[in-house]
Design an enzyme around this catalytic site. Structure first.
Site, PDB file in Angstrom:
ATOM      1  N   ALA A 114       0.834  -1.009  -0.064  1.00 36.35           N
ATOM      2  CA  ALA A 114      -0.128   0.049  -0.201  1.00 36.35           C
ATOM      3  C   ALA A 114       0.901   1.329   0.071  1.00 36.35           C
ATOM      4  O   ALA A 114       0.605   1.995  -0.742  1.00 36.35           O
ATOM      5  CB  ALA A 114      -1.054   0.028   1.178  1.00 36.35           C
ATOM      6  N   TYR A 115       1.849   1.293   0.962  1.00 32.89           N
ATOM      7  CA  TYR A 115       2.821   2.562   0.762  1.00 32.89           C
ATOM      8  C   TYR A 115       3.431   2.547  -0.607  1.00 32.89           C
ATOM      9  O   TYR A 115       3.708   3.589  -0.927  1.00 32.89           O
ATOM     10  CB  TYR A 115       3.895   2.293   2.137  1.00 32.89           C
ATOM     11  CG  TYR A 115       4.747   3.391   2.208  1.00 32.89           C
ATOM     12  CD1 TYR A 115       4.168   4.377   3.004  1.00 32.89           C
ATOM     13  CD2 TYR A 115       6.106   3.572   1.796  1.00 32.89           C
ATOM     14  CE1 TYR A 115       5.218   5.638   3.375  1.00 32.89           C
ATOM     15  CE2 TYR A 115       6.879   4.425   2.023  1.00 32.89           C
ATOM     16  CZ  TYR A 115       6.215   5.802   2.535  1.00 32.89           C
ATOM     17  OH  TYR A 115       7.184   6.682   2.706  1.00 32.89           O
TER      18      TYR A 115
END
Length: 250
Positions: free
Chosen positions: A156-157
């Protein structure tokens, strides 16, 4: 410290209450700019703004950058307080948990994208029209080396920061005909509180990938950003500036 002239400039720094954001705000104040700190932690903001007030003109606004109405209100409040916005540093971000993709919590994925990518979009979307009216502006979006290379267990990051890179390139092209430079930076990990969200194994992995053998210092990031938002940076736009300690291969 090299002297970079930001005298009379009015800057917004999101995530300005700590870490990279605070270091950037301090460098801006030392260079003569007035700074509006945006952060969602009201108590932290008040304390930091009081500390930095001895260094220059500081305002603070509690805002969640993933909230469109809140960002628009913060923009208008900053313009009212400072008289305009010449500089935007979209720095606010979260790390999210560490999981492989097939186990990544959907809610956590959405939260990371909302803050790290949509938050940058909303801040740019809100501030850019004001810069266009005054025919001047400088924007620096804080991405990450993870957006170039992708870190395992941090999908996600990594995806959010890749999105920030692409958003920066798109906006840079859209504003190339104006005196508004839009660039981003891709730092390696810095030892800030965001690491508290990561597992020790993930922190060790990130450090092992940095040829310099250490984490980047927040003051090193602030120095590069200060030049990028200065009037000296009159040509470069839509670009990605590496602060990965040698990790990046492109």
């Amino acid at each position: 410290m090299n002297a970079i002239d930001l005298d009379g400039q009015r800057a917004v720094v999101t995530g300005g209450g700590q870490g990279i954001g605070r270091a950037i705000a301090e460098r801006f104040l030392a260079s003569g700019a007035a700074v509006s700190l945006w952060d969602r932690d009201q108590q932290l903001l008040e304390a930091v703004a009081e500390e930095l007030s001895t260094q220059g003109r500081v305002r603070h606004i509690a805002v969640d950058v993933s909230d469109p109405a809140g960002v628009e209100a913060a923009t208008l409040a900053t313009i009212d307080a400072l008289g305009g916005i010449d500089i935007l540093v979209a720095n606010a971000g979260i790390a999210g948990p560490n999981h492989p993709v097939w186990e990544y919590p959907i809610e956590a994925w959405q939260q990371v994208l909302d803050v790290n990518l949509t938050g940058v979009f909303l801040c740019c979307r809100s501030v850019v029209p004001h810069m266009m009216r005054q025919k001047y502006g400088r924007i620096v979006n804080v991405a990450s080396i993870a957006g170039k290379e992708g870190n395992p267990t941090a999908s996600a990051y990594s995806a959010s920061k890749a999105g920030v890179i692409a958003l920066t390139k798109s906006l840079g092209k859209e504003l190339a005909g104006h005196d508004i430079a839009v660039n981003c930076i891709t730092p390696a990990a810095a030892q800030t509180r965001i690491l508290e969200q990561c597992t020790q194994a993930h922190i060790d992995y990130m450090l092992s990938k940095i040829p310099r053998g250490r984490f980047v210092l927040v003051d090193e990031i602030a120095g590069m950003v200060a030049w990028l938002v200065s009037k000296e940076n009159s040509f470069t736009t839509g670009a990605v500036f590496d602060l990965s300690g040698g990790r990046a291969t492109y």
